[in-house]
Design a protein around this motif. Structure first.
Motif, PDB file in Angstrom:
ATOM      1  N   LEU A 246       0.828  -1.205   0.000  1.00 39.78           N
ATOM      2  CA  LEU A 246       0.000   0.000   0.000  1.00 39.78           C
ATOM      3  C   LEU A 246       0.863   1.256   0.000  1.00 39.78           C
ATOM      4  O   LEU A 246       0.565   2.233  -0.689  1.00 39.78           O
ATOM      5  CB  LEU A 246      -0.936  -0.004   1.210  1.00 39.78           C
ATOM      6  N   VAL A 247       1.951   1.233   0.787  1.00 38.24           N
ATOM      7  CA  VAL A 247       2.850   2.389   0.850  1.00 38.24           C
ATOM      8  C   VAL A 247       3.500   2.639  -0.505  1.00 38.24           C
ATOM      9  O   VAL A 247       3.587   3.779  -0.970  1.00 38.24           O
ATOM     10  CB  VAL A 247       3.923   2.181   1.942  1.00 38.24           C
ATOM     11  N   ARG A 248       3.953   1.567  -1.170  1.00 33.66           N
ATOM     12  CA  ARG A 248       4.572   1.722  -2.492  1.00 33.66           C
ATOM     13  C   ARG A 248       3.569   2.294  -3.496  1.00 33.66           C
ATOM     14  O   ARG A 248       3.896   3.154  -4.318  1.00 33.66           O
ATOM     15  CB  ARG A 248       5.110   0.379  -2.980  1.00 33.66           C
ATOM     16  N   ALA A 249       2.323   1.814  -3.420  1.00 39.66           N
ATOM     17  CA  ALA A 249       1.299   2.317  -4.329  1.00 39.66           C
ATOM     18  C   ALA A 249       1.004   3.787  -4.062  1.00 39.66           C
ATOM     19  O   ALA A 249       0.821   4.583  -4.987  1.00 39.66           O
ATOM     20  CB  ALA A 249       0.021   1.488  -4.184  1.00 39.66           C
ATOM     21  N   LEU A 250       0.960   4.169  -2.776  1.00 41.31           N
ATOM     22  CA  LEU A 250       0.693   5.564  -2.420  1.00 41.31           C
ATOM     23  C   LEU A 250       1.797   6.466  -2.968  1.00 41.31           C
ATOM     24  O   LEU A 250       1.529   7.505  -3.570  1.00 41.31           O
ATOM     25  CB  LEU A 250       0.582   5.692  -0.902  1.00 41.31           C
ATOM     26  N   ARG A 251       3.051   6.052  -2.768  1.00 39.70           N
ATOM     27  CA  ARG A 251       4.172   6.883  -3.226  1.00 39.70           C
ATOM     28  C   ARG A 251       4.251   6.938  -4.741  1.00 39.70           C
ATOM     29  O   ARG A 251       4.645   7.954  -5.311  1.00 39.70           O
ATOM     30  CB  ARG A 251       5.477   6.327  -2.643  1.00 39.70           C
ATOM     31  N   GLY A 252       3.868   5.848  -5.397  1.00 41.83           N
ATOM     32  CA  GLY A 252       3.917   5.824  -6.851  1.00 41.83           C
ATOM     33  C   GLY A 252       2.633   6.262  -7.510  1.00 41.83           C
ATOM     34  O   GLY A 252       2.515   6.239  -8.737  1.00 41.83           O
ATOM     35  N   GLN A 253       1.633   6.664  -6.672  1.00 40.95           N
ATOM     36  CA  GLN A 253       0.317   7.081  -7.155  1.00 40.95           C
ATOM     37  C   GLN A 253      -0.264   6.017  -8.092  1.00 40.95           C
ATOM     38  O   GLN A 253      -0.761   6.299  -9.175  1.00 40.95           O
ATOM     39  CB  GLN A 253       0.406   8.438  -7.862  1.00 40.95           C
ATOM     40  N   GLN A 254      -0.206   4.759  -7.616  1.00 38.55           N
ATOM     41  CA  GLN A 254      -0.711   3.633  -8.382  1.00 38.55           C
ATOM     42  C   GLN A 254      -2.001   3.108  -7.766  1.00 38.55           C
ATOM     43  O   GLN A 254      -2.199   3.151  -6.553  1.00 38.55           O
ATOM     44  CB  GLN A 254       0.329   2.500  -8.403  1.00 38.55           C
ATOM     45  N   TRP A 255      -2.872   2.568  -8.623  1.00 39.64           N
ATOM     46  CA  TRP A 255      -4.103   1.957  -8.160  1.00 39.64           C
ATOM     47  C   TRP A 255      -3.802   0.576  -7.599  1.00 39.64           C
ATOM     48  O   TRP A 255      -2.834  -0.070  -7.999  1.00 39.64           O
ATOM     49  CB  TRP A 255      -5.097   1.828  -9.315  1.00 39.64           C
ATOM     50  N   VAL A 256      -4.620   0.154  -6.634  1.00 41.37           N
ATOM     51  CA  VAL A 256      -4.496  -1.188  -6.068  1.00 41.37           C
ATOM     52  C   VAL A 256      -5.866  -1.860  -6.077  1.00 41.37           C
ATOM     53  O   VAL A 256      -6.899  -1.182  -6.105  1.00 41.37           O
ATOM     54  CB  VAL A 256      -3.950  -1.155  -4.616  1.00 41.37           C
ATOM     55  N   VAL A 257      -5.842  -3.188  -6.073  1.00 40.58           N
ATOM     56  CA  VAL A 257      -7.066  -3.965  -5.909  1.00 40.58           C
ATOM     57  C   VAL A 257      -6.999  -4.619  -4.539  1.00 40.58           C
ATOM     58  O   VAL A 257      -6.091  -5.400  -4.254  1.00 40.58           O
ATOM     59  CB  VAL A 257      -7.208  -5.033  -7.017  1.00 40.58           C
ATOM     60  N   ILE A 258      -7.955  -4.272  -3.673  1.00 43.26           N
ATOM     61  CA  ILE A 258      -7.974  -4.754  -2.294  1.00 43.26           C
ATOM     62  C   ILE A 258      -9.086  -5.777  -2.120  1.00 43.26           C
ATOM     63  O   ILE A 258     -10.235  -5.534  -2.487  1.00 43.26           O
ATOM     64  CB  ILE A 258      -8.173  -3.582  -1.308  1.00 43.26           C
ATOM     65  N   GLN A 259      -8.713  -6.911  -1.561  1.00 46.95           N
ATOM     66  CA  GLN A 259      -9.697  -7.947  -1.251  1.00 46.95           C
ATOM     67  C   GLN A 259      -9.971  -7.935   0.250  1.00 46.95           C
ATOM     68  O   GLN A 259      -9.059  -8.095   1.045  1.00 46.95           O
ATOM     69  CB  GLN A 259      -9.192  -9.330  -1.673  1.00 46.95           C
ATOM     70  N   HIS A 260     -11.237  -7.689   0.643  1.00 45.24           N
ATOM     71  CA  HIS A 260     -11.618  -7.704   2.046  1.00 45.24           C
ATOM     72  C   HIS A 260     -11.729  -9.141   2.549  1.00 45.24           C
ATOM     73  O   HIS A 260     -12.041 -10.056   1.788  1.00 45.24           O
ATOM     74  CB  HIS A 260     -12.978  -7.023   2.251  1.00 45.24           C
ATOM     75  N   ILE A 261     -11.503  -9.313   3.838  1.00 42.98           N
ATOM     76  CA  ILE A 261     -11.733 -10.608   4.473  1.00 42.98           C
ATOM     77  C   ILE A 261     -13.235 -10.880   4.499  1.00 42.98           C
ATOM     78  O   ILE A 261     -14.018 -10.069   4.973  1.00 42.98           O
ATOM     79  CB  ILE A 261     -11.156 -10.629   5.907  1.00 42.98           C
ATOM     80  N   GLY A 262     -13.643 -12.037   3.984  1.00 48.32           N
ATOM     81  CA  GLY A 262     -15.049 -12.419   3.999  1.00 48.32           C
ATOM     82  C   GLY A 262     -15.907 -11.726   2.967  1.00 48.32           C
ATOM     83  O   GLY A 262     -17.137 -11.804   3.019  1.00 48.32           O
ATOM     84  N   ASP A 263     -15.311 -11.015   1.993  1.00 44.81           N
ATOM     85  CA  ASP A 263     -16.075 -10.321   0.954  1.00 44.81           C
ATOM     86  C   ASP A 263     -15.592 -10.799  -0.408  1.00 44.81           C
ATOM     87  O   ASP A 263     -14.395 -10.778  -0.701  1.00 44.81           O
ATOM     88  CB  ASP A 263     -15.886  -8.811   1.083  1.00 44.81           C
ATOM     89  N   LYS A 264     -16.509 -11.234  -1.269  1.00 44.11           N
ATOM     90  CA  LYS A 264     -16.136 -11.776  -2.569  1.00 44.11           C
ATOM     91  C   LYS A 264     -15.734 -10.695  -3.561  1.00 44.11           C
ATOM     92  O   LYS A 264     -14.977 -10.955  -4.501  1.00 44.11           O
ATOM     93  CB  LYS A 264     -17.300 -12.590  -3.150  1.00 44.11           C
TER      94      LYS A 264
END
Length: 255
Positions: A197-215
């Motif tokens: 997450l920190v690398r994405a924030l510094r590089g202004q990159q999008w991320v795909v986050i998977q929640h626990i228990g959420d499809k």
């Protein structure tokens, strides 16, 4: 209603005059005899530190107590006037001087949790200041405004609706990698996910986050990371906050 502080608040509008019952020592001790009204106890509790709650209730005034008073919006003049109004005799001179000195020391500097809005030129900064008047705390320079950080979503929305385009991203100058996040989290969190997450924030990159228990995963542009949460912008430009312990996986989207 046996709680003195609750009852005192209830009586605030009922008492025409506060009883002068407090005994104030040069050491800073404040003695409240049994006949002291609940409202006086309720008032002094925001001005001094409770030492003993008994037949004779004892409070103490020192610098930590004045710190508490400052946080509850007391100023030196009002504080001393209120104290004099509740005391049987005059406040000891040395204690009055100490109270004034403590207030002066503790209010000379302030730590503000805020955001800096930087503009490329003075004209743009002045225009932004007019738009964000309710958000502006102070002007730092001809091109920099200090704005409130408690409602970033409303801040971005106000700028967008007023025709001042701004990327919904806040640059961070601290280094979250140096913080011991695991010491603060009640739920274990994989530090490798945090580093992604920190690398994405510094590089202004999008991320795909998977929640626990959420499809359904969430596509997010990180804009801020705290000890407990990651804050970011969704593709529809909504700003969301996700607790770090709720994250199962983080995948950085290639630029």
């Amino acid at each position: 209603m046996t709680d003195a502080y609750y009852y005192g608040g209830f009586r605030q509008q009922l008492l025409a005059e506060k009883e002068r019952t407090l005994l104030i020592e040069p050491t800073g001790d404040v003695l409240a005899p049994p006949e002291t009204s609940p409202y006086v106890l309720w008032t002094i509790s925001s001005m001094a530190q409770l030492v003993k709650y008994d037949l004779m209730t004892v409070y103490h005034i020192d610098r930590p107590a004045i710190s508490q008073a400052v946080m509850q919006q007391w100023d030196a003049t009002t504080y001393l006037a209120e104290l004099k109004h509740m005391a049987r005799v005059d406040i000891p001179t040395n204690l009055q001087h100490n109270i004034q000195d403590w207030f002066k020391q503790l209010t000379r500097h302030r730590l503000l949790h805020a955001t800096l809005l930087h503009s490329e030129d003075t004209k743009d900064s002045v225009a932004a200041e007019k738009i964000l008047q309710h958000f502006v705390i102070a002007r730092l320079s001809p091109t920099d405004l200090i704005v409130r950080a408690d409602n970033r979503k409303a801040l971005f929305k106000a700028l967008e609706q007023s025709g001042v385009p701004v990327i919904p991203h806040i640059e961070e100058y601290d280094d979250p990698d140096d913080l011991a996040y695991d010491d603060f989290l009640t739920t274990p969190f994989d530090s490798t996910l945090h580093r992604a997450l920190v690398r994405a924030l510094r590089g202004q990159q999008w991320v795909v986050i998977q929640h626990i228990g959420d499809k359904n995963p969430v596509r997010l542009l990180p804009i801020h990371i705290t000890l407990m949460n990651v804050e970011g912008v969704l593709e529809n430009r909504d700003i969301v906050t996700i607790p770090l312990p709720d994250i199962q996986t983080v995948e950085v989207v290639p630029s």
